[in-house]
Motif scaffolding. Structure first.
Motif, PDB file in Angstrom:
ATOM      1  N   PRO A 108       0.810  -1.401   0.069  1.00 54.86           N
ATOM      2  CA  PRO A 108      -0.041  -0.010   0.061  1.00 54.86           C
ATOM      3  C   PRO A 108       0.876   1.209   0.100  1.00 54.86           C
ATOM      4  CG  PRO A 108      -0.798  -1.690   1.549  1.00 54.86           C
ATOM      5  CD  PRO A 108       0.426  -2.180   1.013  1.00 54.86           C
ATOM      6  N   VAL A 109       1.905   1.230   0.664  1.00 55.61           N
ATOM      7  CA  VAL A 109       2.926   2.454   0.581  1.00 55.61           C
ATOM      8  C   VAL A 109       3.532   2.828  -0.634  1.00 55.61           C
ATOM      9  CG1 VAL A 109       5.030   3.368   1.580  1.00 55.61           C
ATOM     10  CG2 VAL A 109       3.350   2.260   3.185  1.00 55.61           C
ATOM     11  N   MET A 110       3.877   1.796  -1.417  1.00 54.91           N
ATOM     12  CA  MET A 110       4.468   1.733  -2.498  1.00 54.91           C
ATOM     13  C   MET A 110       3.334   2.405  -3.400  1.00 54.91           C
ATOM     14  SD  MET A 110       6.506  -0.946  -4.966  1.00 54.91           S
ATOM     15  CE  MET A 110       4.944  -2.057  -4.834  1.00 54.91           C
ATOM     16  N   LEU A 111       2.416   1.550  -3.564  1.00 55.53           N
ATOM     17  CA  LEU A 111       1.272   2.069  -4.542  1.00 55.53           C
ATOM     18  C   LEU A 111       0.657   3.579  -4.369  1.00 55.53           C
ATOM     19  CD1 LEU A 111      -0.773  -1.376  -5.133  1.00 55.53           C
ATOM     20  CD2 LEU A 111       1.265  -0.169  -6.451  1.00 55.53           C
ATOM     21  N   ALA A 112       0.623   3.958  -3.116  1.00 55.60           N
ATOM     22  CA  ALA A 112       0.238   5.266  -2.758  1.00 55.60           C
ATOM     23  C   ALA A 112       1.199   6.289  -3.307  1.00 55.60           C
ATOM     24  CB  ALA A 112       0.054   5.484  -1.098  1.00 55.60           C
ATOM     25  N   LEU A 113       2.504   6.103  -3.321  1.00 55.62           N
ATOM     26  CA  LEU A 113       3.459   6.880  -3.470  1.00 55.62           C
ATOM     27  C   LEU A 113       3.470   6.940  -5.276  1.00 55.62           C
ATOM     28  CD1 LEU A 113       6.417   6.217  -1.236  1.00 55.62           C
ATOM     29  CD2 LEU A 113       5.215   8.282  -1.243  1.00 55.62           C
ATOM     30  N   ALA A 114       3.294   5.606  -5.813  1.00 55.81           N
ATOM     31  CA  ALA A 114       3.258   5.698  -7.167  1.00 55.81           C
ATOM     32  C   ALA A 114       2.078   6.521  -7.677  1.00 55.81           C
ATOM     33  CB  ALA A 114       3.023   4.217  -7.732  1.00 55.81           C
ATOM     34  N   ALA A 130      12.156  -3.511   2.794  1.00 53.49           N
ATOM     35  CA  ALA A 130      10.737  -2.880   2.245  1.00 53.49           C
ATOM     36  C   ALA A 130      11.090  -1.633   1.476  1.00 53.49           C
ATOM     37  CB  ALA A 130       9.852  -2.732   3.379  1.00 53.49           C
ATOM     38  N   ASN A 131      11.988  -0.680   2.223  1.00 58.38           N
ATOM     39  CA  ASN A 131      12.469   0.515   1.612  1.00 58.38           C
ATOM     40  C   ASN A 131      13.092   0.502   0.373  1.00 58.38           C
ATOM     41  OD1 ASN A 131      13.023   3.396   2.199  1.00 58.38           O
ATOM     42  ND2 ASN A 131      15.130   2.858   1.974  1.00 58.38           N
ATOM     43  N   VAL A 132      14.250  -0.458   0.407  1.00 55.27           N
ATOM     44  CA  VAL A 132      14.671  -0.795  -0.902  1.00 55.27           C
ATOM     45  C   VAL A 132      13.638  -1.290  -2.114  1.00 55.27           C
ATOM     46  CG1 VAL A 132      16.617  -2.378  -2.070  1.00 55.27           C
ATOM     47  CG2 VAL A 132      16.810  -1.630   0.223  1.00 55.27           C
ATOM     48  N   VAL A 133      12.818  -2.291  -1.812  1.00 50.90           N
ATOM     49  CA  VAL A 133      12.049  -2.775  -2.883  1.00 50.90           C
ATOM     50  C   VAL A 133      11.117  -1.499  -3.231  1.00 50.90           C
ATOM     51  CG1 VAL A 133      10.027  -4.309  -3.260  1.00 50.90           C
ATOM     52  CG2 VAL A 133      12.039  -4.742  -1.827  1.00 50.90           C
ATOM     53  N   THR A 134      10.585  -0.583  -2.250  1.00 58.14           N
ATOM     54  CA  THR A 134       9.780   0.490  -2.843  1.00 58.14           C
ATOM     55  C   THR A 134      10.536   1.558  -3.474  1.00 58.14           C
ATOM     56  OG1 THR A 134       8.670   0.269  -0.653  1.00 58.14           O
ATOM     57  CG2 THR A 134       8.715   2.512  -1.705  1.00 58.14           C
ATOM     58  N   THR A 137      -1.311  -3.161 -10.710  1.00 54.67           N
ATOM     59  CA  THR A 137       0.013  -2.883  -9.919  1.00 54.67           C
ATOM     60  C   THR A 137      -0.009  -3.571  -8.615  1.00 54.67           C
ATOM     61  OG1 THR A 137      -0.987  -0.803  -9.275  1.00 54.67           O
ATOM     62  CG2 THR A 137       0.575  -0.947 -11.225  1.00 54.67           C
ATOM     63  N   ALA A 138      -1.086  -3.725  -8.082  1.00 51.84           N
ATOM     64  CA  ALA A 138      -1.265  -4.333  -6.712  1.00 51.84           C
ATOM     65  C   ALA A 138      -1.123  -5.988  -6.899  1.00 51.84           C
ATOM     66  CB  ALA A 138      -2.776  -4.181  -6.193  1.00 51.84           C
ATOM     67  N   VAL A 139      -1.739  -6.471  -8.138  1.00 48.77           N
ATOM     68  CA  VAL A 139      -1.639  -7.863  -8.100  1.00 48.77           C
ATOM     69  C   VAL A 139      -0.150  -8.315  -8.487  1.00 48.77           C
ATOM     70  CG1 VAL A 139      -2.145  -9.950  -9.516  1.00 48.77           C
ATOM     71  CG2 VAL A 139      -3.873  -8.304  -9.157  1.00 48.77           C
ATOM     72  N   LEU A 140       0.691  -7.352  -9.547  1.00 45.17           N
ATOM     73  CA  LEU A 140       1.751  -7.635  -9.735  1.00 45.17           C
ATOM     74  C   LEU A 140       2.765  -7.793  -8.336  1.00 45.17           C
ATOM     75  CD1 LEU A 140       2.240  -5.704 -13.013  1.00 45.17           C
ATOM     76  CD2 LEU A 140       2.009  -8.410 -12.722  1.00 45.17           C
ATOM     77  N   SER A 141       2.429  -6.727  -7.344  1.00 44.78           N
ATOM     78  CA  SER A 141       3.226  -6.526  -6.277  1.00 44.78           C
ATOM     79  C   SER A 141       2.921  -7.554  -5.311  1.00 44.78           C
ATOM     80  CB  SER A 141       2.777  -5.056  -5.677  1.00 44.78           C
ATOM     81  OG  SER A 141       3.049  -4.168  -6.249  1.00 44.78           O
ATOM     82  N   ILE A 142       1.744  -8.144  -5.087  1.00 49.29           N
ATOM     83  CA  ILE A 142       1.417  -9.270  -4.405  1.00 49.29           C
ATOM     84  C   ILE A 142       2.403 -10.351  -4.909  1.00 49.29           C
ATOM     85  CG2 ILE A 142      -0.260 -11.163  -3.806  1.00 49.29           C
ATOM     86  CD1 ILE A 142      -2.477  -8.800  -3.773  1.00 49.29           C
ATOM     87  N   ILE A 143       2.361 -10.811  -6.093  1.00 48.69           N
ATOM     88  CA  ILE A 143       3.269 -11.859  -6.857  1.00 48.69           C
ATOM     89  C   ILE A 143       4.692 -11.197  -6.581  1.00 48.69           C
ATOM     90  CG2 ILE A 143       3.808 -12.862  -8.709  1.00 48.69           C
ATOM     91  CD1 ILE A 143       1.156 -12.313 -10.076  1.00 48.69           C
ATOM     92  N   GLY A 144       5.259 -10.441  -6.761  1.00 47.54           N
ATOM     93  CA  GLY A 144       6.652  -9.991  -6.167  1.00 47.54           C
ATOM     94  C   GLY A 144       6.915 -10.090  -4.920  1.00 47.54           C
ATOM     95  N   THR A 145       6.124  -9.765  -3.993  1.00 41.96           N
ATOM     96  CA  THR A 145       6.152  -9.901  -2.705  1.00 41.96           C
ATOM     97  C   THR A 145       6.564 -11.424  -2.168  1.00 41.96           C
ATOM     98  OG1 THR A 145       4.970  -7.849  -2.026  1.00 41.96           O
ATOM     99  CG2 THR A 145       5.403  -9.453  -0.280  1.00 41.96           C
ATOM    100  N   LEU A 146       5.680 -12.283  -2.555  1.00 37.98           N
ATOM    101  CA  LEU A 146       5.860 -13.810  -2.215  1.00 37.98           C
ATOM    102  C   LEU A 146       7.071 -14.283  -3.107  1.00 37.98           C
ATOM    103  CD1 LEU A 146       2.294 -14.905  -2.326  1.00 37.98           C
ATOM    104  CD2 LEU A 146       3.545 -14.542  -0.454  1.00 37.98           C
TER     105      LEU A 146
END
Length: 316
Positions: A110-116, A184-188, A240-249
């Motif tokens: 959520p933080v990353m997508l809010a900034l995007a 998390a900061n690096v990934v964001t 972008t949320a779906v792609l981020s969920i996949i990337g997180t796992l």
């Protein structure tokens, strides 16, 4: 109808036309079928070779077990059914790593997508100057490989090497309490520009007439962004949320690199690191079972998120 047609013939023809009799239409012949094969064939071959076959091999490998005749006998792989999956569900380290990345995703995504979204709205605003520069500046971190980004940030976090020792000497960002959020900061930092471009491209596709009508009604830029832009870019946010969920796992490169900086990052810190460590033992069959379970978990989470967002969209 010709002038020499009899009244009976004319009546029959009129009746047939009245019934709407249609002549059978011929099916259109596909033009240039080999051109279709030439365009689709390479993708289909790559899809089968590098996607379907590896999945099939992983599933088959996860059903095998290693047996030995005696203590030092030759190891042979035999069909073992679901024995590897029993070990997966009994592996506490694996499920701890799954819970860790889920916590990571609940906060970081959520933080990353809010900034995007914020950056995309700023780039789309007519009040901002130098859009080309900021678009490149926001996207540039995505061009940095994840390993390089992790090394760079690892040095910035290190208490002895960081140029910000006034901060790092007070707060150890590589400790067990903070290292997950340091990652998390690096990934964001790396992926916020990538997601921003997807959202910004959707904003550019919105017809300008909608904005003009809103301005005629007296709406300001903030009102237009909240009531028009954000609702219309909802599909891009879902993507972008779906792609981020996949990337997180699938998190691997950043925590694997951080093992050089922090003892808090173990070999089983994330699910992919657990799989990598298991295959290095080597226990390829158990690693394959881990991979299959992780893939199913990723599919279930992504599908559930899509269903929930689609239902909310329909209710709205």
């Amino acid at each position: 109808m010709t002038a020499s047609a009899t009244p009976a013939t004319a009546a029959r023809l009129a009746a047939e036309e009245g019934r709407g009799r249609r002549t059978p239409t011929r099916r259109r012949r596909v033009q240039h079928p080999w051109a279709i094969v030439a365009f689709v064939g390479p993708f289909a071959a790559m899809f089968v070779l590098f996607y379907l076959i590896p999945i099939g091999v992983a599933v088959w490998q996860s059903l095998l077990v290693v047996e030995r005749e005696g203590t030092y006998g030759t190891a042979t792989e035999v069909f073992g059914g679901l024995r590897q999956y029993e070990l997966v569900f009994q592996n506490e380290a694996f499920w701890t790593s799954v819970g860790r990345v889920l916590l990571f995703g609940i906060v970081q995504v959520p933080v990353m997508l809010a900034l995007a979204l914020l950056f995309a709205l700023l780039l789309d605003s007519p009040l901002i100057r130098g859009k080309k520069f900021f678009r490149l500046a926001f996207f540039a971190p995505y061009a940095v490989p994840g390993v390089i980004a992790a090394i760079m940030w690892g040095f910035l976090y290190s208490p002895n090497l960081s140029p910000f020792q006034a901060l790092t000497s007070q707060v150890n960002l590589l400790s067990a309490d903070f290292v997950l959020w340091a990652i998390a900061n690096v990934v964001t930092w790396v992926f916020v520009g990538y997601n921003m471009l997807i959202i910004y491209s959707t904003l550019l596709a919105i017809p300008q007439e909608i904005y003009e009508a809103a301005r005629i009604d007296g709406a300001g830029q903030a009102r237009i962004a909240w009531s028009i832009k954000i609702p219309l870019v909802r599909p891009a946010l879902v993507l972008t949320a779906v792609l981020s969920i996949i990337g997180t796992l699938q998190l691997l490169a950043e925590p694997q690199t951080f093992r050089s900086f922090s003892s808090a990052v173990t070999s089983t810190y994330t699910p992919n690191m657990t799989i990598y460590a298991t295959s290095s033992i080597p226990n390829v069959s158990l690693a394959a079972a881990f991979s299959v379970v992780l893939a199913l978990a990723t599919f279930i989470l992504s599908f559930t998120f899509l269903r929930l967002t689609r239902r909310k969209g329909a209710d709205a």
